[in-house]
Design a protein around this motif. Structure first.
Motif, PDB file in Angstrom:
ATOM      1  N   ILE A  19       0.865  -1.177   0.000  1.00  0.00           N
ATOM      2  CA  ILE A  19       0.000   0.000   0.000  1.00  0.00           C
ATOM      3  C   ILE A  19       0.904   1.229   0.000  1.00  0.00           C
ATOM      4  N   PRO A  20       0.651   2.181  -0.908  1.00  0.00           N
ATOM      5  CA  PRO A  20       1.517   3.360  -0.934  1.00  0.00           C
ATOM      6  C   PRO A  20       1.360   4.181   0.345  1.00  0.00           C
ATOM      7  N   LEU A  21       2.434   4.830   0.736  1.00  0.00           N
ATOM      8  CA  LEU A  21       2.399   5.662   1.933  1.00  0.00           C
ATOM      9  C   LEU A  21       1.475   6.850   1.716  1.00  0.00           C
ATOM     10  N   LEU A  22       0.683   7.165   2.728  1.00  0.00           N
ATOM     11  CA  LEU A  22      -0.154   8.358   2.659  1.00  0.00           C
ATOM     12  C   LEU A  22       0.703   9.610   2.803  1.00  0.00           C
ATOM     13  N   ARG A  23       1.680   9.530   3.688  1.00  0.00           N
ATOM     14  CA  ARG A  23       2.542  10.666   3.952  1.00  0.00           C
ATOM     15  C   ARG A  23       3.988  10.227   3.795  1.00  0.00           C
ATOM     16  N   GLY A  24       4.827  11.180   3.424  1.00  0.00           N
ATOM     17  CA  GLY A  24       6.243  10.880   3.286  1.00  0.00           C
ATOM     18  C   GLY A  24       7.068  11.889   4.065  1.00  0.00           C
ATOM     19  N   PRO A  25       8.327  11.577   4.301  1.00  0.00           N
ATOM     20  CA  PRO A  25       9.181  12.500   5.054  1.00  0.00           C
ATOM     21  C   PRO A  25       9.599  13.698   4.204  1.00  0.00           C
ATOM     22  N   ILE A  26       9.506  14.891   4.783  1.00  0.00           N
ATOM     23  CA  ILE A  26      10.031  16.094   4.126  1.00  0.00           C
ATOM     24  C   ILE A  26      10.884  16.832   5.145  1.00  0.00           C
ATOM     25  N   PRO A  27      11.892  17.563   4.667  1.00  0.00           N
ATOM     26  CA  PRO A  27      12.764  18.286   5.601  1.00  0.00           C
ATOM     27  C   PRO A  27      11.975  19.309   6.414  1.00  0.00           C
ATOM     28  N   ALA A  28      12.308  19.405   7.692  1.00  0.00           N
ATOM     29  CA  ALA A  28      11.636  20.353   8.580  1.00  0.00           C
ATOM     30  C   ALA A  28      12.641  21.335   9.168  1.00  0.00           C
ATOM     31  N   GLY A  29      13.795  21.438   8.578  1.00  0.00           N
ATOM     32  CA  GLY A  29      14.821  22.341   9.080  1.00  0.00           C
ATOM     33  C   GLY A  29      15.940  21.560   9.729  1.00  0.00           C
ATOM     34  N   GLY A  30      17.152  21.906   9.354  1.00  0.00           N
ATOM     35  CA  GLY A  30      18.299  21.179   9.896  1.00  0.00           C
ATOM     36  C   GLY A  30      18.274  19.738   9.437  1.00  0.00           C
ATOM     37  N   GLU A  32      16.125  17.598  10.750  1.00  0.00           N
ATOM     38  CA  GLU A  32      14.807  17.096  11.158  1.00  0.00           C
ATOM     39  C   GLU A  32      13.903  16.850   9.951  1.00  0.00           C
ATOM     40  N   PHE A  33      13.052  15.858  10.072  1.00  0.00           N
ATOM     41  CA  PHE A  33      12.066  15.543   9.044  1.00  0.00           C
ATOM     42  C   PHE A  33      10.706  15.391   9.702  1.00  0.00           C
ATOM     43  N   VAL A  34       9.654  15.688   8.943  1.00  0.00           N
ATOM     44  CA  VAL A  34       8.290  15.436   9.405  1.00  0.00           C
ATOM     45  C   VAL A  34       7.568  14.642   8.326  1.00  0.00           C
ATOM     46  N   LEU A  35       6.557  13.902   8.734  1.00  0.00           N
ATOM     47  CA  LEU A  35       5.709  13.202   7.760  1.00  0.00           C
ATOM     48  C   LEU A  35       4.638  14.171   7.284  1.00  0.00           C
ATOM     49  N   ALA A  36       4.489  14.265   5.979  1.00  0.00           N
ATOM     50  CA  ALA A  36       3.499  15.190   5.419  1.00  0.00           C
ATOM     51  C   ALA A  36       2.867  14.582   4.178  1.00  0.00           C
ATOM     52  N   PHE A  37       1.616  14.960   3.927  1.00  0.00           N
ATOM     53  CA  PHE A  37       0.977  14.593   2.663  1.00  0.00           C
ATOM     54  C   PHE A  37       1.731  15.314   1.554  1.00  0.00           C
ATOM     55  N   ARG A  38       1.825  14.694   0.401  1.00  0.00           N
ATOM     56  CA  ARG A  38       2.608  15.262  -0.697  1.00  0.00           C
ATOM     57  C   ARG A  38       1.940  16.479  -1.329  1.00  0.00           C
ATOM     58  N   SER A  39       0.615  16.602  -1.184  1.00  0.00           N
ATOM     59  CA  SER A  39      -0.120  17.731  -1.759  1.00  0.00           C
ATOM     60  C   SER A  39      -1.474  17.833  -1.080  1.00  0.00           C
ATOM     61  N   MET A  40      -2.139  18.955  -1.314  1.00  0.00           N
ATOM     62  CA  MET A  40      -3.505  19.096  -0.786  1.00  0.00           C
ATOM     63  C   MET A  40      -4.439  18.085  -1.438  1.00  0.00           C
ATOM     64  N   ASP A  41      -4.171  17.739  -2.688  1.00  0.00           N
ATOM     65  CA  ASP A  41      -5.005  16.738  -3.364  1.00  0.00           C
ATOM     66  C   ASP A  41      -4.903  15.383  -2.670  1.00  0.00           C
ATOM     67  N   SER A  42      -3.681  14.981  -2.286  1.00  0.00           N
ATOM     68  CA  SER A  42      -3.539  13.683  -1.608  1.00  0.00           C
ATOM     69  C   SER A  42      -4.169  13.746  -0.222  1.00  0.00           C
ATOM     70  N   TRP A  43      -4.077  14.897   0.452  1.00  0.00           N
ATOM     71  CA  TRP A  43      -4.726  15.064   1.755  1.00  0.00           C
ATOM     72  C   TRP A  43      -6.242  14.978   1.599  1.00  0.00           C
ATOM     73  N   ALA A  44      -6.781  15.680   0.586  1.00  0.00           N
ATOM     74  CA  ALA A  44      -8.231  15.679   0.360  1.00  0.00           C
ATOM     75  C   ALA A  44      -8.738  14.273   0.033  1.00  0.00           C
ATOM     76  N   ALA A  45      -7.968  13.520  -0.737  1.00  0.00           N
ATOM     77  CA  ALA A  45      -8.362  12.142  -1.071  1.00  0.00           C
ATOM     78  C   ALA A  45      -8.376  11.279   0.189  1.00  0.00           C
ATOM     79  N   ALA A  46      -7.383  11.463   1.059  1.00  0.00           N
ATOM     80  CA  ALA A  46      -7.341  10.694   2.311  1.00  0.00           C
ATOM     81  C   ALA A  46      -8.505  11.075   3.209  1.00  0.00           C
ATOM     82  N   PHE A  47      -8.829  12.354   3.277  1.00  0.00           N
ATOM     83  CA  PHE A  47      -9.952  12.813   4.100  1.00  0.00           C
ATOM     84  C   PHE A  47     -11.259  12.221   3.592  1.00  0.00           C
ATOM     85  N   LYS A  48     -11.465  12.274   2.282  1.00  0.00           N
ATOM     86  CA  LYS A  48     -12.693  11.736   1.681  1.00  0.00           C
ATOM     87  C   LYS A  48     -12.803  10.234   1.914  1.00  0.00           C
ATOM     88  N   ARG A  49     -11.698   9.529   1.758  1.00  0.00           N
ATOM     89  CA  ARG A  49     -11.683   8.074   1.978  1.00  0.00           C
ATOM     90  C   ARG A  49     -12.008   7.751   3.432  1.00  0.00           C
TER      91      ARG A  49
END
Length: 154
Positions: A19-30, A32-49
């Motif tokens: 199953i593809p990851l819903l969120r992936g790691p993106i740099p958060a400064g220095g 550090e990394f945070v998990l984030a949706f790749r776009s608002m579209d992927s977030w909206a699809a996850a919310f709807k699902r």
């Protein structure tokens, strides 16, 4: 003599596609990394699902509860039950009670699903590009609630 079959078709185990990851790691400064949706579209699809699945599960459970409730509400009192009551009247009563219960549950399930998904996903992080040119872009993240259009209070 025993004929053992060690061919690829009999010894290979086939796994389901990951199953593809819903969120992936993106740099958060220095470093550090945070998990984030790749776009608002992927977030909206996850919310709807999320909403769709919770609503379906809630309505399925409600139908079972409504069937039991309709049966209980429409059975005659114990002192009138002789084992041969008018089953057509009881059937009509059960259909009416079941339908009314399911209509009420459907609205409640929609609200329940939205509340639960909002609590889980509105604070989720979404990756946002800070530049218009892909080669120059740097990525940051924002909370989903901050990227949604603000509702006017008029």
């Amino acid at each position: 003599m025993e004929d053992d079959d060690y061919s690829a078709s009999t010894t290979t185990v086939v796994f389901d596609r990951p199953i593809p990851l819903l969120r992936g790691p993106i740099p958060a400064g220095g470093s550090e990394f945070v998990l984030a949706f790749r776009s608002m579209d992927s977030w909206a699809a996850a919310f709807k699902r999320c909403e769709t699945l919770l609503k379906e599960q809630c309505e399925e459970g409600a139908r079972i509860g409504c069937a039991v409730s309709a049966s209980n509400n429409c059975k005659p009192p114990w002192w009138r039950w002789r084992g041969s009551g008018d089953m057509r009247e009881r059937e009509k009563c059960e259909e009416r009670e079941f339908k009314e219960c399911c209509v009420a549950a459907k609205d409640k399930c929609a609200g329940f699903a939205q509340d639960k998904c909002s609590a889980a996903l509105l604070d989720a992080r979404v990756a946002v590009s800070l530049a218009s040119m892909p080669e120059d872009s740097t990525w940051t993240n924002c909370r989903a609630r901050d990227l949604l259009p603000k509702k006017s209070s008029s």
